[in-house]
Each structure stands twice: as structure tokens, then as C-alpha cells.
Design a protein around this motif. Structure first.
Motif, PDB file in Angstrom:
ATOM      1  N   GLY A  56       0.824  -1.216   0.000  1.00 57.22           N
ATOM      2  CA  GLY A  56       0.000   0.000   0.000  1.00 57.22           C
ATOM      3  C   GLY A  56       0.848   1.251   0.000  1.00 57.22           C
ATOM      4  N   MET A  57       1.927   1.239   0.785  1.00 60.37           N
ATOM      5  CA  MET A  57       2.831   2.387   0.808  1.00 60.37           C
ATOM      6  C   MET A  57       3.502   2.559  -0.545  1.00 60.37           C
ATOM      7  N   PRO A  87      -3.667   8.854  -9.100  1.00 64.32           N
ATOM      8  CA  PRO A  87      -4.760   7.929  -8.789  1.00 64.32           C
ATOM      9  C   PRO A  87      -6.113   8.584  -8.575  1.00 64.32           C
ATOM     10  N   ARG A  88      -6.142   9.920  -8.511  1.00 65.92           N
ATOM     11  CA  ARG A  88      -7.422  10.558  -8.253  1.00 65.92           C
ATOM     12  C   ARG A  88      -8.345  10.410  -9.466  1.00 65.92           C
ATOM     13  N   PRO A  89      -9.650  10.343  -9.294  1.00 65.11           N
ATOM     14  CA  PRO A  89     -10.397  10.520  -8.046  1.00 65.11           C
ATOM     15  C   PRO A  89     -10.659   9.218  -7.294  1.00 65.11           C
ATOM     16  N   TRP A  90     -10.443   8.048  -7.923  1.00 63.43           N
ATOM     17  CA  TRP A  90     -10.859   6.786  -7.303  1.00 63.43           C
ATOM     18  C   TRP A  90      -9.817   6.196  -6.359  1.00 63.43           C
ATOM     19  N   LEU A 145     -10.314   4.439  -2.369  1.00 67.02           N
ATOM     20  CA  LEU A 145     -10.131   2.988  -2.347  1.00 67.02           C
ATOM     21  C   LEU A 145      -9.046   2.597  -1.345  1.00 67.02           C
ATOM     22  N   LEU A 146      -7.919   3.332  -1.353  1.00 66.53           N
ATOM     23  CA  LEU A 146      -6.853   3.068  -0.376  1.00 66.53           C
ATOM     24  C   LEU A 146      -7.351   3.298   1.047  1.00 66.53           C
ATOM     25  N   ALA A 147      -8.111   4.372   1.238  1.00 68.14           N
ATOM     26  CA  ALA A 147      -8.648   4.660   2.578  1.00 68.14           C
ATOM     27  C   ALA A 147      -9.553   3.532   3.049  1.00 68.14           C
ATOM     28  N   ALA A 167      -4.230   8.873   2.681  1.00 63.12           N
ATOM     29  CA  ALA A 167      -5.053   8.707   1.484  1.00 63.12           C
ATOM     30  C   ALA A 167      -6.109   9.800   1.393  1.00 63.12           C
ATOM     31  N   LEU A 168      -6.741  10.114   2.538  1.00 61.94           N
ATOM     32  CA  LEU A 168      -7.746  11.178   2.532  1.00 61.94           C
ATOM     33  C   LEU A 168      -7.096  12.542   2.284  1.00 61.94           C
TER      34      LEU A 168
END
Length: 199
Positions: A47-48, A60-63, A67-69, A108-109
């Protein structure tokens, strides 16, 4: 994350290598607490690595950030379950996994907040007038937590003289050596510090 692309790619390499080793460790363990911990560390490492990819290469925005969060919110709850079900002798380790997962949710947020006014890149946000995401006080608390964790992890890896020399783990397979697991945790702590500093 923000910062020079080279630093981002180095962080991707470090986190991906750490996540890969944790996957190998997980495969070598019988089902149980140690295997679950190795799986959580593999998820954290990968994830990192995904989060550290420079936005110039992949935005990666907007999805991506939601998704990571969501993934790491589930990981945080999963890390806390042993504490809710009567405790566990490795409670501190579970709490650390939960703090790490919640820090990933926070980062992520923060990626979704304060997007560059007209740009596509996280890198060079200051030059584009971008205000970094995140709450400074919370970022500071997480920085202190992970700095203390890194120092404690580094002291566990330091040789302890004759006792350390005599208590080797030479008979263990390399994927199950405790010093390599500690080195991976240290690497992830350093990676988390680097990501928080560039938030």
C-alpha cells in the motif's frame, strides 16, 4: 505523495521490496498470529508503494485515495479485533498495525484535499501554489510516533555484544529470520516518516 520524483521512486522500491519479503515470510509461516502479522505487514508495504508512486507517472485521483482509505480502514479494524475479543499477548503489535493502517487512511484522505489548482502532479505543489493536505497537528503526532518507533526498531537491530553473537538464528530459513523481520519493520517505519514529511 509530494516531493521529487526520484525520492518517490526510491520509496516505491523500498516499500515494494519490504512488502514482497513480508509475503514470502507469510508463506513460510503456519496459520496463526505470526502469519496474520506478516500478511498485514505485506499489505502495508505494498500500500505504501502504491501511494508513493509519483503523480507525474500515475495520478490515482479521483478513485485511488478513497479505495486506499477503505482498504486500510478495514485493515485497522482487523488489527484491533484481537483486542476486542479478550486481548492477546501481542497487543502492542496489533495496536501498531492499527496506527499504521489509520495513518494510511489519513494520508489517502489528505491526497484528495488541496489538489493543485490546474496541475496533474503531486510533485512541485509549492511551485503551483498548492496547499499540502492534512492536519498539521495530526501529522506532527504521527511523525513523533513513527520517529520513536524507528528509533526503537533500530535499537533492536543493534548488536548486543557477546550475547547477541552467541544467540544466532543461523538454523532458520532466511524468510523466517527475526532480524530480517525487524529490518522490514524498520524500513516501513522510515517509509512512513518519509511519506508523512512530504504530505
Amino acid at each position: 505523495m509530494h516531493g521529487p520524483p526520484l525520492a518517490g521512486w526510491l520509496l516505491v522500491a523500498l516499500c515494494a521490496a519490504t512488502g514482497s519479503y513480508c509475503l514470502l515470510r507469510m508463506r513460510g509461516e503456519p496459520p496463526g498470529r505470526v502469519r496474520r502479522a506478516a500478511g498485514a505487514e505485506a499489505l502495508m508495504g505494498w500500500g505504501m508503494a502504491v501511494m508513493a508512486v509519483p503523480a507525474a507517472a500515475l495520478d490515482p485521483r479521483p478513485w485511488g485515495p478513497p479505495l486506499l482509505a477503505a482498504v486500510f480502514a478495514v485493515a485497522a479494524v482487523r488489527a484491533l479485533l484481537p483486542a476486542w475479543h479478550g486481548g492477546d499477548r501481542a497487543l502492542g503489535h496489533h495496536l501498531h498495525h492499527a496506527v499504521g493502517a489509520l495513518a494510511m487512511v489519513y494520508m489517502a484522505l489528505a491526497m484528495t484535499v488541496g489538489a493543485p489548482a490546474g496541475g496533474h502532479s503531486h510533485a512541485g505543489h509549492a511551485a503551483q501554489g498548492r496547499v499540502p493536505g492534512g492536519v498539521p497537528a495530526l501529522t506532527a503526532v504521527l511523525l513523533v510516533y513513527f520517529a520513536v518507533y524507528v528509533v526503537r526498531s533500530a535499537t533492536r537491530l543493534a548488536p548486543t555484544g557477546a550475547a547477541g553473537a552467541g544467540s544466532g538464528s543461523g538454523g532458520l530459513a532466511w524468510s523466517r529470520r527475526p532480524e530480517l523481520a525487524d529490518a522490514c519493520r524498520l524500513s516501513m517505519g522510515i517509509g512512513m516518516l518519509a511519506m508523512l514529511l512530504t504530505l
